[in-house]
Design a protein around this motif. Structure first.
Motif, PDB file in Angstrom:
ATOM      1  N   HIS A 354       0.836  -1.204   0.000  1.00 51.01           N
ATOM      2  CA  HIS A 354       0.000   0.000   0.000  1.00 51.01           C
ATOM      3  C   HIS A 354       0.873   1.256   0.000  1.00 51.01           C
ATOM      4  N   VAL A 355       1.356   1.643  -1.165  1.00 52.98           N
ATOM      5  CA  VAL A 355       2.292   2.769  -1.256  1.00 52.98           C
ATOM      6  C   VAL A 355       1.793   3.817  -2.254  1.00 52.98           C
ATOM      7  N   PHE A 356       0.472   4.014  -2.329  1.00 54.58           N
ATOM      8  CA  PHE A 356      -0.070   4.902  -3.347  1.00 54.58           C
ATOM      9  C   PHE A 356       0.302   6.360  -3.134  1.00 54.58           C
ATOM     10  N   ASN A 357       0.695   6.746  -1.913  1.00 49.07           N
ATOM     11  CA  ASN A 357       1.133   8.125  -1.695  1.00 49.07           C
ATOM     12  C   ASN A 357       2.464   8.424  -2.372  1.00 49.07           C
ATOM     13  N   PHE A 358       3.239   7.385  -2.628  1.00 54.75           N
ATOM     14  CA  PHE A 358       4.555   7.520  -3.250  1.00 54.75           C
ATOM     15  C   PHE A 358       4.694   6.514  -4.387  1.00 54.75           C
ATOM     16  N   ALA A 359       3.616   6.349  -5.147  1.00 57.77           N
ATOM     17  CA  ALA A 359       3.574   5.284  -6.150  1.00 57.77           C
ATOM     18  C   ALA A 359       4.717   5.385  -7.151  1.00 57.77           C
ATOM     19  N   ASP A 360       5.010   6.597  -7.612  1.00 60.72           N
ATOM     20  CA  ASP A 360       6.022   6.763  -8.657  1.00 60.72           C
ATOM     21  C   ASP A 360       7.398   6.330  -8.173  1.00 60.72           C
ATOM     22  N   ILE A 361       7.811   6.804  -7.001  1.00 59.46           N
ATOM     23  CA  ILE A 361       9.156   6.474  -6.543  1.00 59.46           C
ATOM     24  C   ILE A 361       9.266   5.002  -6.147  1.00 59.46           C
ATOM     25  N   TYR A 362       8.232   4.435  -5.534  1.00 53.40           N
ATOM     26  CA  TYR A 362       8.301   3.015  -5.211  1.00 53.40           C
ATOM     27  C   TYR A 362       8.334   2.168  -6.478  1.00 53.40           C
ATOM     28  N   ASP A 363       7.644   2.623  -7.525  1.00 51.66           N
ATOM     29  CA  ASP A 363       7.711   1.918  -8.800  1.00 51.66           C
ATOM     30  C   ASP A 363       9.119   1.965  -9.366  1.00 51.66           C
ATOM     31  N   ARG A 364       9.749   3.125  -9.280  1.00 52.96           N
ATOM     32  CA  ARG A 364      11.139   3.245  -9.756  1.00 52.96           C
ATOM     33  C   ARG A 364      12.085   2.392  -8.920  1.00 52.96           C
ATOM     34  N   LEU A 365      11.887   2.376  -7.616  1.00 52.63           N
ATOM     35  CA  LEU A 365      12.719   1.524  -6.756  1.00 52.63           C
ATOM     36  C   LEU A 365      12.532   0.049  -7.104  1.00 52.63           C
ATOM     37  N   GLY A 366      11.295  -0.338  -7.362  1.00 51.28           N
ATOM     38  CA  GLY A 366      11.033  -1.731  -7.709  1.00 51.28           C
ATOM     39  C   GLY A 366      11.684  -2.128  -9.010  1.00 51.28           C
ATOM     40  N   ARG A 367      11.573  -1.268 -10.044  1.00 58.28           N
ATOM     41  CA  ARG A 367      12.168  -1.583 -11.337  1.00 58.28           C
ATOM     42  C   ARG A 367      13.680  -1.698 -11.243  1.00 58.28           C
ATOM     43  N   ALA A 368      14.276  -0.919 -10.341  1.00 52.18           N
ATOM     44  CA  ALA A 368      15.733  -0.954 -10.170  1.00 52.18           C
ATOM     45  C   ALA A 368      16.179  -2.014  -9.168  1.00 52.18           C
ATOM     46  N   GLN A 369      15.243  -2.816  -8.673  1.00 56.29           N
ATOM     47  CA  GLN A 369      15.536  -3.811  -7.640  1.00 56.29           C
ATOM     48  C   GLN A 369      16.266  -3.162  -6.458  1.00 56.29           C
ATOM     49  N   ALA A 370      15.737  -1.989  -6.065  1.00 53.35           N
ATOM     50  CA  ALA A 370      16.360  -1.188  -5.015  1.00 53.35           C
ATOM     51  C   ALA A 370      15.557  -1.182  -3.725  1.00 53.35           C
ATOM     52  N   ALA A 371      14.465  -1.932  -3.672  1.00 55.14           N
ATOM     53  CA  ALA A 371      13.655  -2.068  -2.468  1.00 55.14           C
ATOM     54  C   ALA A 371      12.913  -3.391  -2.561  1.00 55.14           C
ATOM     55  N   CYS A 372      12.476  -3.898  -1.421  1.00 52.79           N
ATOM     56  CA  CYS A 372      11.798  -5.192  -1.380  1.00 52.79           C
ATOM     57  C   CYS A 372      10.334  -5.006  -1.014  1.00 52.79           C
ATOM     58  N   LEU A 373       9.465  -5.337  -1.950  1.00 56.50           N
ATOM     59  CA  LEU A 373       8.030  -5.348  -1.708  1.00 56.50           C
ATOM     60  C   LEU A 373       7.647  -6.686  -1.090  1.00 56.50           C
ATOM     61  N   THR A 374       6.890  -6.635   0.009  1.00 52.45           N
ATOM     62  CA  THR A 374       6.516  -7.869   0.681  1.00 52.45           C
ATOM     63  C   THR A 374       5.148  -7.738   1.320  1.00 52.45           C
ATOM     64  N   GLU A 375       4.395  -8.811   1.298  1.00 54.70           N
ATOM     65  CA  GLU A 375       3.177  -8.895   2.100  1.00 54.70           C
ATOM     66  C   GLU A 375       3.579  -9.194   3.544  1.00 54.70           C
ATOM     67  N   GLY A 376       2.679  -8.936   4.473  1.00 53.51           N
ATOM     68  CA  GLY A 376       3.018  -9.118   5.884  1.00 53.51           C
ATOM     69  C   GLY A 376       3.490 -10.515   6.221  1.00 53.51           C
ATOM     70  N   ALA A 377       2.855 -11.540   5.644  1.00 52.26           N
ATOM     71  CA  ALA A 377       3.212 -12.917   5.963  1.00 52.26           C
ATOM     72  C   ALA A 377       4.609 -13.276   5.481  1.00 52.26           C
ATOM     73  N   GLU A 378       5.099 -12.549   4.484  1.00 52.70           N
ATOM     74  CA  GLU A 378       6.420 -12.833   3.916  1.00 52.70           C
ATOM     75  C   GLU A 378       7.517 -11.977   4.525  1.00 52.70           C
ATOM     76  N   LEU A 379       7.142 -11.007   5.354  1.00 53.06           N
ATOM     77  CA  LEU A 379       8.115 -10.029   5.827  1.00 53.06           C
ATOM     78  C   LEU A 379       9.263 -10.691   6.581  1.00 53.06           C
ATOM     79  N   GLY A 380       8.980 -11.688   7.395  1.00 50.52           N
ATOM     80  CA  GLY A 380      10.039 -12.329   8.170  1.00 50.52           C
ATOM     81  C   GLY A 380      11.077 -12.991   7.291  1.00 50.52           C
ATOM     82  N   ALA A 381      10.635 -13.718   6.261  1.00 48.49           N
ATOM     83  CA  ALA A 381      11.580 -14.389   5.360  1.00 48.49           C
ATOM     84  C   ALA A 381      12.406 -13.374   4.585  1.00 48.49           C
ATOM     85  N   VAL A 382      11.747 -12.303   4.110  1.00 51.42           N
ATOM     86  CA  VAL A 382      12.478 -11.271   3.373  1.00 51.42           C
ATOM     87  C   VAL A 382      13.475 -10.571   4.283  1.00 51.42           C
ATOM     88  N   LEU A 383      13.054 -10.247   5.495  1.00 52.03           N
ATOM     89  CA  LEU A 383      13.946  -9.601   6.458  1.00 52.03           C
ATOM     90  C   LEU A 383      15.160 -10.469   6.744  1.00 52.03           C
TER      91      LEU A 383
END
Length: 425
Positions: A354-383
Motif C-alpha cells: 500500500h504505497v499509493f502516496n509515493f507510487a512513482d518512486i516506489y515503482d522506480r525503486l522496484g524496477r531498479a531492484q532497489a527495495a523489497c516489496l513484501t506482504e506481511g506474511a512474507e516479511l520475516g523471510a524477506v527480512l
C-alpha cells in the motif's frame, strides 16, 4: 465565479461558530496546541518582519520537511527575504521548532473560514504564497487573489480519491479554483493528468518529480548515534519506521521469525503517532517481549529485543543506526511513507503493497531492484535474507542511486519561486 465555489465561500464566510466547535473538539483530542489556538482563527502570535515575505504552506510533518531545504537555500541566496511557514498539526509544529532556517517563522494555518483567512493575510501581507502537495483550500486561494497575492502549487500530488472528490464539485468549480494558481509543479504524470482533467491549463503545469528527492538528509545527534552504536555493538539492528495500527503485529511476527537466524537481533520500533506508544509497549510486554522505551529513559540491555523509539524528530538517527528499514503505512492502506529518507542515509528499504502516496518512486525503486516489496506474511523471510550485510548494502546503494537522480527538483522549484518574486517586484 462557478456556482459551487460561490456557495462554498458563502458558507465559509459564516462558518466561525461551527469552526470554533471543531477546534474545541480537536483541542480535547490533543490535536491542537492550547497556547496557540488563536492562530487557527488567523490571529498572529508573531510580528510580520520587515521587507519581502514568502509564505510557504504545508499540511503536516512530511510536507513541511520537504520545504525546509528550499527555504534555507532561498534565504542564503536572498538575505533580504523572510519566510512564513504554516502547517496544521501539532506534530509538525513540534518537529519544526528546532529546524526552522534563519528568518523563518512558523504559524498554524487558519481554518478555511473567510474572515479568519482575511485577518491572517491582513497581518502577514505575503508577497507570494507557495502551497505544497494537496493544500487546495478555496477560501485561502480566493482571498489571496482578492489581496493581490500570487499563489503557486509545488510538489503537487492528487490521489484518485481526491480527484473523485473534486470531480463531485463539478468541473466548473474546480477549473475556476485552479485557474487562480499561477503555476503548478506536479510530482508525477498521474497527478498532472488529474489536474488537467479538472481544468488546469496545460501551459501552467509541469511534471518535475517530488521535492523529497532534493531534500537534505534528516539531521541527527552524532554523539547519541555513537553512544547507541556502542551500546548495541555486536548486535544486528533493524528498523520499523512510522508504523500504524495493524502493522506492529505483523512486524513482531517477522521479528520473531528473523530471530531464529539472527539470535541477537534487536528491532527499533518507531510508531508514526507516539501517543500510541503506551498501548504498544503494554501489548508487547504482555506477549513476552523484552521492551525498552526511549521516552521513559529505559536503557538497552543484552536482553532487549525491542527498542520502542517513541520520540519525535529522531528518524535521522534511526536510519543511520539500522542497516535495514521497513517503511510503514504500507502493510495497511495508509499509502506508505517517504522512502527518500532511508535511501539518503544508507538503509535498505522493505515495504508493503500500500504505497499509493509515493507510487512513482516506489515503482522506480522496484524496477531498479532497489527495495523489497513484501506482504506481511512474507516479511520475516524477506527480512532474514536482507539482513545479510552484502544484500543490505546492495539494496541501500541501489536505492541511493534511484533517489539521488532527482536532486534537480528543488532547483526547478527555486527557479519558479524566484521568477515569481521577480515578477512581483
Amino acid at each position: 465565479m462557478a456556482h459551487a465555489l460561490r456557495l462554498y465561500l458563502a458558507g465559509a464566510a459564516r462558518a466561525a461558530p461551527l469552526a470554533r466547535r471543531v477546534l474545541q473538539r480537536r483541542l480535547a483530542d490533543g490535536r491542537e496546541d492550547p497556547d496557540r489556538l488563536s492562530e487557527r482563527e488567523g490571529i498572529a502570535s508573531a510580528p510580520r518582519p520587515d521587507g519581502p515575505l514568502v509564505w510557504f504552506h504545508a499540511a503536516s510533518v512530511g510536507e513541511s520537511l520537504s520545504l525546509l531545504e528550499m527555504i534555507r537555500r532561498m534565504g542564503t541566496e536572498r538575505p533580504d527575504l523572510s519566510f512564513l511557514l504554516t502547517t496544521g498539526t501539532v506534530t509538525s509544529a513540534a518537529m519544526l521548532a528546532s529546524r526552522l532556517p534563519p528568518r523563518c517563522t512558523h504559524q498554524f494555518v487558519p481554518l478555511d473560514v473567510v474572515p479568519w483567512m482575511r485577518r491572517f493575510l491582513d497581518h502577514w501581507r505575503p508577497d507570494l504564497a507557495v502551497l505544497a502537495e494537496s493544500e487546495l483550500w478555496p477560501g485561502l486561494i480566493v482571498e489571496c487573489g482578492r489581496q493581490g497575492v500570487p499563489v503557486t502549487l509545488i510538489n503537487a500530488r492528487m490521489t484518485a480519491r481526491s480527484h473523485a472528490r473534486w470531480s463531485r464539485w463539478g468541473r466548473g468549480a474546480a477549473s475556476d479554483l485552479l485557474s487562480r494558481l499561477a503555476h503548478v509543479q506536479a510530482q508525477d504524470e498521474a497527478t498532472a493528468e488529474r489536474l488537467r482533467s479538472l481544468g488546469l491549463p496545460s501551459e501552467r503545469l509541469e511534471v518535475t518529480g517530488t521535492l523529497k528527492e532534493g531534500a537534505a538528509a534528516l539531521p541527527h545527534d552524532e554523539r547519541e548515534r555513537d553512544r547507541l552504536a556502542q551500546t548495541t555493538a555486536g548486535r544486528t539492528l533493524w528498523l520499523a519506521a512510522s508504523t500504524h495500527d495493524g502493522e506492529e503485529a505483523q512486524v513482531m511476527q517477522a521479528h520473531g521469525q528473523a530471530l531464529r537466524a539472527w539470535h541477537r537481533l534487536m528491532l527499533v520500533l518507531v510508531p508514526r503517532h507516539p501517543d500510541r506508544a503506551q498501548g504498544i509497549a503494554e501489548g508487547l510486554r504482555d506477549a513476552g517481549w523484552h521492551v525498552a522505551r526511549r521516552s521513559t529513559g529505559d536503557t538497552i540491555g543484552p536482553e532487549t529485543q525491542v527498542y520502542l523509539a517513541d520520540t519525535m524528530g529522531e528518524m535521522g538517527l534511526w536510519y543511520r543506526l539500522c542497516p535495514v528499514s521497513f517503511v510503514g503505512g504500507s502493510l495497511v492502506p495508509v499509502g506508505g511513507h517517504n522512502p527518500f529518507e532511508p535511501a539518503a542515509l544508507g538503509s535498505a528499504i522493505l515495504h508493503g503493497p500500500h504505497v499509493f502516496n509515493f507510487a512513482d518512486i516506489y515503482d522506480r525503486l522496484g524496477r531498479a531492484q532497489a527495495a523489497c516489496l513484501t506482504e506481511g506474511a512474507e516479511l520475516g523471510a524477506v527480512l532474514t535474507r536482507v539482513l545479510e550485510p552484502d544484500e543490505a548494502a546492495r539494496l541501500a546503494h541501489a536505492a541511493w542511486e534511484v533517489c539521488s537522480a532527482g536532486a534537480d527538483v528543488t532547483e526547478r522549484a527555486l527557479d519558479l519561486v524566484f521568477a515569481m518574486l521577480d515578477g512581483v517586484d
